[in-house]
Enzyme design. Structure first.
Site, mmCIF file in Angstrom:
data_model
loop_
_atom_site.group_PDB
_atom_site.id
_atom_site.type_symbol
_atom_site.label_atom_id
_atom_site.label_comp_id
_atom_site.label_asym_id
_atom_site.label_seq_id
_atom_site.Cartn_x
_atom_site.Cartn_y
_atom_site.Cartn_z
ATOM 1 N N ARG A 1 1.108 -11.121 6.208
ATOM 2 C CA ARG A 1 1.265 -9.678 5.736
ATOM 3 C C ARG A 1 2.424 -8.438 6.636
ATOM 4 O O ARG A 1 2.581 -8.041 7.428
ATOM 5 C CB ARG A 1 -0.323 -9.065 6.153
ATOM 6 N N HIS B 1 -6.347 -7.580 12.964
ATOM 7 C CA HIS B 1 -5.031 -6.574 13.026
ATOM 8 C C HIS B 1 -4.324 -6.481 14.231
ATOM 9 O O HIS B 1 -5.672 -6.184 14.870
ATOM 10 C CB HIS B 1 -5.703 -5.369 12.259
ATOM 11 N N LYS C 1 0.676 -1.035 0.245
ATOM 12 C CA LYS C 1 0.085 0.603 0.243
ATOM 13 C C LYS C 1 0.927 1.172 0.296
ATOM 14 O O LYS C 1 2.086 1.324 0.352
ATOM 15 C CB LYS C 1 -1.213 0.111 1.016
ATOM 16 N N ARG D 1 -10.598 0.015 14.994
ATOM 17 C CA ARG D 1 -10.474 0.560 13.932
ATOM 18 C C ARG D 1 -11.371 0.156 12.338
ATOM 19 O O ARG D 1 -12.819 0.765 12.270
ATOM 20 C CB ARG D 1 -9.379 0.471 12.925
ATOM 21 N N TYR E 1 15.369 31.520 7.718
ATOM 22 C CA TYR E 1 13.741 31.279 8.355
ATOM 23 C C TYR E 1 13.696 31.554 9.417
ATOM 24 O O TYR E 1 14.138 30.929 10.570
ATOM 25 C CB TYR E 1 12.186 30.304 7.669
ATOM 26 N N CYS F 1 14.016 24.701 4.528
ATOM 27 C CA CYS F 1 12.772 24.876 3.898
ATOM 28 C C CYS F 1 12.626 24.651 3.093
ATOM 29 O O CYS F 1 12.272 22.966 2.780
ATOM 30 C CB CYS F 1 14.674 26.100 3.149
ATOM 31 N N MET F 2 11.606 24.546 2.560
ATOM 32 C CA MET F 2 10.891 23.821 0.983
ATOM 33 C C MET F 2 11.697 23.311 -0.116
ATOM 34 O O MET F 2 11.350 22.280 -0.378
ATOM 35 C CB MET F 2 9.957 24.965 0.630
ATOM 36 N N ASP F 3 12.186 24.096 -0.263
ATOM 37 C CA ASP F 3 13.575 23.475 -1.623
ATOM 38 C C ASP F 3 15.311 23.029 -1.059
ATOM 39 O O ASP F 3 16.014 22.470 -2.076
ATOM 40 C CB ASP F 3 13.922 23.983 -2.336
HETATM 41 C C1 LIG Z 1 -0.181 -2.067 7.401
HETATM 42 C C2 LIG Z 1 -0.879 -3.530 7.049
HETATM 43 C C3 LIG Z 1 -0.604 -4.083 7.276
HETATM 44 C C4 LIG Z 1 1.277 -4.056 7.348
HETATM 45 O O1 LIG Z 1 2.006 -3.474 8.721
HETATM 46 P P1 LIG Z 1 3.385 -4.101 9.366
HETATM 47 O O2 LIG Z 1 3.346 -2.933 10.329
HETATM 48 O O3 LIG Z 1 4.163 -2.655 8.181
HETATM 49 O O4 LIG Z 1 3.848 -4.872 8.355
HETATM 50 C C5 LIG Z 1 -0.860 -5.781 8.185
HETATM 51 N N1 LIG Z 1 -1.832 -5.022 7.408
HETATM 52 C C6 LIG Z 1 -2.521 -4.777 7.732
HETATM 53 C C7 LIG Z 1 -4.384 -4.842 8.245
HETATM 54 C C8 LIG Z 1 -2.378 -2.896 7.845
HETATM 55 O O5 LIG Z 1 -2.546 -1.827 7.729
#
Ligand SMILES: *Cc1c(COP(=O)(O)O)cnc(C)c1O
Length: 385
Positions: free
Chosen positions: A226, A167, A38, A135, A270, A317-319
């Site tokens: 995951r 999760h 992602k 969540r 700045y 700064c920005m750049d």
């Molecule tokens: C982002 C995410 C992961 C991966 O988590 P890591 O800590 O980067 O391994 C796994 N499961 C879900 C639901 C996530 O949102």
């Protein structure tokens, strides 16, 4: 033609595969890898990352956060399973079906809306169980109620349940309370799963492990791990070692634009937040917060030039930024390492995160699209993005 003498990233695909292979060794034999790509592969460039994982590591499962990311993976030739971990608007049901994408099913109401929007078949889903993250997902504080709700999702029109997942929110902690919490999350998950099995449902692919769960011994019983942050060679929790060798995948470079003497009493940048207390040599460097280089590094961060640690002076700064190069052999055009190694010195994304009171995840995700990426395999640049 891209200019690679300002700020650019190098993405080491060999390190990516090294991390995936080493991580796999820690998993139970029945746990398969699901690579989490992602947010443009945590800012690393999803096209090249996903292609390398499919082609060179034979990865069959991918996870993303939304349907645009999922379609992007299909467009660049990913043929394995793709699970969307978050919300997809129900009106995208047919697109999920046409692109053969698995969707997280948030709850019963969501299943009904998603299923009734499907006109070209059934939407394949993994039911999300909320075991303590609060969540998304079915509330699992009562196992029977949770199983009842899941059961109604199984019978919803237009929905095909192929798995369950949850999760973990503290798998990266060694605090005894957190460890107990993680066990309670896994117990709730298995409780709902077993209740559904005893009622005759096929629970399909069941998974709860993230990166941390895999390295800290919680992956037993999770059909998929995951794998996110460790794939990229960063720590789930920088304060806690991981029992495997990993290599950062991303390095970030910039260039010295100008070197000058700033006299004692003069201020830099700045807001005049830094004043020289003696004559110093200062390098101006071509990176700023518009590249994703955190402004919180103002007067706090360091960069590496020819193996020397050079403190950032004044505000980012920005750049551009300014750094103290007193006593350092440096001329305009020299390479600056922002993230990576220079001789025996190293700065990691996790080090930068510590200075900014955040996590390595955010540091790499924040690198902006202004920064070109060079993808490197076997020491050779194989793609530029
Ligand atoms: C982002 C995410 C992961 C991966 O988590 P890591 O800590 O980067 O391994 C796994 N499961 C879900 C639901 C996530 O949102």
């Amino acid at each position: 033609m891209l200019c690679l003498r300002r700020t650019y990233a190098k993405i080491y695909l060999d390190n990516l595969l090294f991390n995936a292979e080493n991580y796999k060794k820690l998993l139970p034999p029945t746990t398969e890898l699901m690579c989490v790509v992602k947010a443009d592969a945590y800012g690393h460039g999803v096209k090249e990352i996903a292609a390398a994982l499919q082609k060179r590591a034979d990865v069959k499962w991918f996870a993303v956060s939304n349907i645009d990311e999922a379609r992007e993976l299909r467009e660049c030739g990913i043929t394995g399973e793709i699970l969307i971990l978050g919300y997809t608007p129900p009106e995208e049901a047919d697109s999920l079906i046409q692109n053969d994408i698995l969707q997280a099913c948030l709850n019963e109401e969501y299943a009904r809306e998603l299923g009734s929007a499907a006109t070209s078949g059934k939407v394949r889903v993994h039911i999300k169980l909320d075991t303590g993250m609060s969540r998304i997902g079915i509330d699992c504080s009562d196992i029977k109620n949770a199983a009842d709700e899941a059961q109604r999702i199984y019978s919803a029109d237009g929905i095909s349940v192929e798995g369950l997942f949850t999760h973990l929110c503290t798998a990266d902690s060694d605090d005894p309370d957190d460890i107990e919490f993680t066990h309670s999350q896994i117990n709730k998950f298995n409780g709902v799963k077993n209740e559904l099995i005893s009622r005759g449902f096929d629970t399909g692919v069941c998974h709860f492990a993230n990166s941390a769960a895999g390295v800290y011994g919680y992956a037993e019983g999770s059909d998929l791990a995951r794998l996110g942050i460790i794939l990229y060679g960063l720590y789930p929790n920088h304060a806690l070692k991981v029992p495997m060798e990993m290599k950062p995948v991303l390095e970030l470079f910039s260039t010295v634009a100008e070197v000058k003497t700033v006299r004692a009493g003069a201020s830099i940048g700045y807001g005049r937040t830094f004043t020289a207390d003696r004559d110093i040599r200062v390098a101006t460097i071509t990176v700023g917060y518009a590249d994703g280089y955190p402004r919180l590094l103002s007067n706090r961060g360091e960069v590496l030039i020819n193996g020397n640690r050079c403190p950032i002076l004044g505000r980012v700064c920005m750049d551009q930024i300014m750094a103290d190069v007193s006593g350092v052999d440096v001329t305009p055009g020299d390479e600056v390492v922002l993230i990576g190694k220079s001789k025996d010195q190293q700065i990691t994304s996790d080090d930068i995160a510590d200075l900014c009171d955040t996590i390595g995840y955010e540091v790499t995700c924040d690198i902006t699209k202004r920064v070109p990426k060079l993808f490197i395999e076997n020491g050779e640049v194989t793609a530029v993005e």
